[in-house]
Each structure stands twice: as C-alpha cells, then as structure tokens.
Design a protein around this motif. Sequence first.
Motif, PDB file in Angstrom:
ATOM      1  N   GLU A 183      46.417  63.275  -2.173  1.00  9.66           N
ATOM      2  CA  GLU A 183      47.816  63.652  -2.335  1.00  9.66           C
ATOM      3  C   GLU A 183      48.742  62.485  -2.667  1.00  9.66           C
ATOM      4  OE1 GLU A 183      49.247  66.119   0.842  1.00  9.66           O
ATOM      5  OE2 GLU A 183      47.367  67.241   0.982  1.00  9.66           O
ATOM      6  N   TYR A 184      48.375  61.262  -2.257  1.00 11.72           N
ATOM      7  CA  TYR A 184      49.283  60.134  -2.426  1.00 11.72           C
ATOM      8  C   TYR A 184      48.784  59.095  -3.433  1.00 11.72           C
ATOM      9  CZ  TYR A 184      51.966  61.940   1.474  1.00 11.72           C
ATOM     10  OH  TYR A 184      52.744  62.745   2.269  1.00 11.72           O
ATOM     11  N   LEU A 185      47.521  58.673  -3.342  1.00 10.34           N
ATOM     12  CA  LEU A 185      47.027  57.624  -4.226  1.00 10.34           C
ATOM     13  C   LEU A 185      46.677  58.150  -5.608  1.00 10.34           C
ATOM     14  CD1 LEU A 185      44.790  55.535  -1.781  1.00 10.34           C
ATOM     15  CD2 LEU A 185      47.146  55.090  -2.492  1.00 10.34           C
ATOM     16  N   PHE A 186      45.807  59.180  -5.649  1.00 13.17           N
ATOM     17  CA  PHE A 186      45.338  59.687  -6.933  1.00 13.17           C
ATOM     18  C   PHE A 186      46.111  60.912  -7.417  1.00 13.17           C
ATOM     19  CE2 PHE A 186      41.662  57.530  -4.979  1.00 13.17           C
ATOM     20  CZ  PHE A 186      41.425  56.580  -5.955  1.00 13.17           C
ATOM     21  N   ARG A 187      46.951  61.471  -6.547  1.00  6.25           N
ATOM     22  CA  ARG A 187      47.796  62.623  -6.897  1.00  6.25           C
ATOM     23  C   ARG A 187      46.980  63.782  -7.473  1.00  6.25           C
ATOM     24  NH1 ARG A 187      53.139  59.579  -9.502  1.00  6.25           N
ATOM     25  NH2 ARG A 187      53.544  58.250  -7.674  1.00  6.25           N
ATOM     26  N   LEU A 188      45.840  64.036  -6.821  1.00  7.03           N
ATOM     27  CA  LEU A 188      45.008  65.167  -7.236  1.00  7.03           C
ATOM     28  C   LEU A 188      45.629  66.484  -6.817  1.00  7.03           C
ATOM     29  CD1 LEU A 188      41.468  63.839  -6.191  1.00  7.03           C
ATOM     30  CD2 LEU A 188      42.742  63.416  -8.301  1.00  7.03           C
ATOM     31  N   PRO A 226      37.432  60.860  -7.798  1.00  5.86           N
ATOM     32  CA  PRO A 226      38.751  61.069  -8.400  1.00  5.86           C
ATOM     33  C   PRO A 226      38.965  60.281  -9.685  1.00  5.86           C
ATOM     34  CG  PRO A 226      38.917  59.634  -6.490  1.00  5.86           C
ATOM     35  CD  PRO A 226      37.510  60.158  -6.512  1.00  5.86           C
ATOM     36  N   LEU A 227      38.288  59.159  -9.842  1.00  2.00           N
ATOM     37  CA  LEU A 227      38.476  58.342 -11.034  1.00  2.00           C
ATOM     38  C   LEU A 227      37.844  58.983 -12.265  1.00  2.00           C
ATOM     39  CD1 LEU A 227      37.867  54.786  -9.536  1.00  2.00           C
ATOM     40  CD2 LEU A 227      40.057  55.922 -10.002  1.00  2.00           C
ATOM     41  N   ARG A 228      36.683  59.604 -12.067  1.00  4.58           N
ATOM     42  CA  ARG A 228      35.977  60.242 -13.190  1.00  4.58           C
ATOM     43  C   ARG A 228      36.218  61.744 -13.241  1.00  4.58           C
ATOM     44  NH1 ARG A 228      29.983  57.893 -13.769  1.00  4.58           N
ATOM     45  NH2 ARG A 228      30.366  58.680 -15.873  1.00  4.58           N
ATOM     46  N   ARG A 229      36.991  62.238 -12.258  1.00  2.80           N
ATOM     47  CA  ARG A 229      37.293  63.678 -12.178  1.00  2.80           C
ATOM     48  C   ARG A 229      36.004  64.505 -12.173  1.00  2.80           C
ATOM     49  NH1 ARG A 229      42.935  65.635 -14.880  1.00  2.80           N
ATOM     50  NH2 ARG A 229      44.277  64.084 -13.869  1.00  2.80           N
ATOM     51  N   ARG A 230      35.153  64.195 -11.212  1.00  2.00           N
ATOM     52  CA  ARG A 230      33.901  64.916 -11.068  1.00  2.00           C
ATOM     53  C   ARG A 230      33.693  65.319  -9.611  1.00  2.00           C
ATOM     54  NH1 ARG A 230      29.488  61.582 -14.810  1.00  2.00           N
ATOM     55  NH2 ARG A 230      30.544  61.929 -16.814  1.00  2.00           N
TER      56      ARG A 230
END
Length: 251
Positions: A183-188, A226-230
Amino acid sequence: MSEPDVIQAASVDPDEVARYQRLAETWWDEHGPFWPLHLLNRVRTGWIVEHLARELGRDPEASEPLAALRMLDVGCGGGILSESMARHGAEVLGIDVTPRNLIIAGQHAQGSGLDVRYRHVALEDLEEDGFDVVLNMEVIEHVLDPDSFLQRCMEKVRPGGFLVLATLNRTLAAYVAGIIGAEYLFRLLPRGTHQWRRFVRPREMTRPLEAAGWRVTARSGVAVNPLRRRMRLTRYEGVNYMLMARAPESR
C-alpha cells in the motif's frame, strides 16, 4: 434507476462498503487499482480448478471441469472470480453488499456472454444453501466478525461439498508485505485497503473446520513479486494463503 441501499447486516463494515463503492468502476481495468487482483485471479483460478477436479475425479484440463457445480462466490466484487468459474462450467451465484460492484459485475458478464447470477445480499440474509462449492476469497479480512462469517459459509455448503478460503496471515511478514509494501512502497493497492488486526491465521480457519468434521484437502501460500508484477504458488503461508476443505458427507 437509483442504486439499491447499502445493506445493514452484522458482518458488514460500512467503511469497507464505502471504499469499494468508490473503486467499483475500476474492477475490470487490468491496469487500474485492481491489477494485483487480476494477477492473483489467474493463480487462484488454476489452483481451485485443479484441486476441485481432482477431488471429484474429473480432468482439470477438460473444457469445463467444473460443469454442473453450484457455486457461491461470497463478496464477489466486480465478478472477476465469478466469471472465471463460469468459464470453467460452474453455475455461479455471486453475492456482495456493495451495490455498485454488482452493477459492474452484471454488465461485464452480460457483455462477455456469461450466465452468472448476482444478488445484492449479505451472506447471513441469503436463503439459498446446499452449494457444491462456496468461495470465500479475500473477503474474511474485511468483515466485522470473521468467526461467525466462516460459520455461515460452512452452513451454505452441501454435505460432501467444498469451502475455498483465501486471506492474509496475521504475521509480521504480512504486515510488512501486505500493508507497508503493497500500500505504501509499491502502491499495489490503495492505502487503507487492509487492516493488519483483521488478518486471519491459518489455524484460526482450520480449527473450526476440523472441529466440525471437515477435511482440509489442499493448501498453498501465494508469493508476490511487486517489481516484476508476478505471483506464484508457494509452500510459505506467512503472507497470503489459500485453503480448500471438504465437508463431511453427513452432518
């Protein structure tokens, strides 16, 4: 036509309903706020289909491995999982307490040519029961009384039927990954989507099931990159996890 009123029921948190009302228009935007759910849906759909089919002696690779199964999707949101189950042959009823979600879900199912039923009703007010499968996916962490909510889900399953559950574990790892990271770092996810105190430990799910004679038939964690969205299945259940349990043949 005006939208139906928000439901007042014991399990319903009005703040959660309001949050999802604001987000309802974006359910089917794979690049919008719900993009992580679309990724998760691919993982959980394959897992559900495989394990249900194998338990029922069916071929999970068949065109409709869930054919003729009556399925209840509790807290169906915009219908992402409901449609996936219908595409695999299930007869799906999706219920939700957020009225705008159901308008979006119904419109999308109609546009997709899928016969999915949707109802604006709380679980405790639903009169239908005897479902082959009840899905309680990423919902229990949003209700006010998770113990009674789980019990009501169990009551909707026919003898010998299945309950499929998914949520976040109440661990430090889940707090870091599911709230700080997502919710805060990667804003997923939008900020405020989750509250750590409402996360549910696996044992808090399995204990009442086993006490009632249910058998856990499958379980898995879900890992997120979260970086590769997998997303992928994993044995580690410290953050996200899924459980499948089968009801006793007689109760």
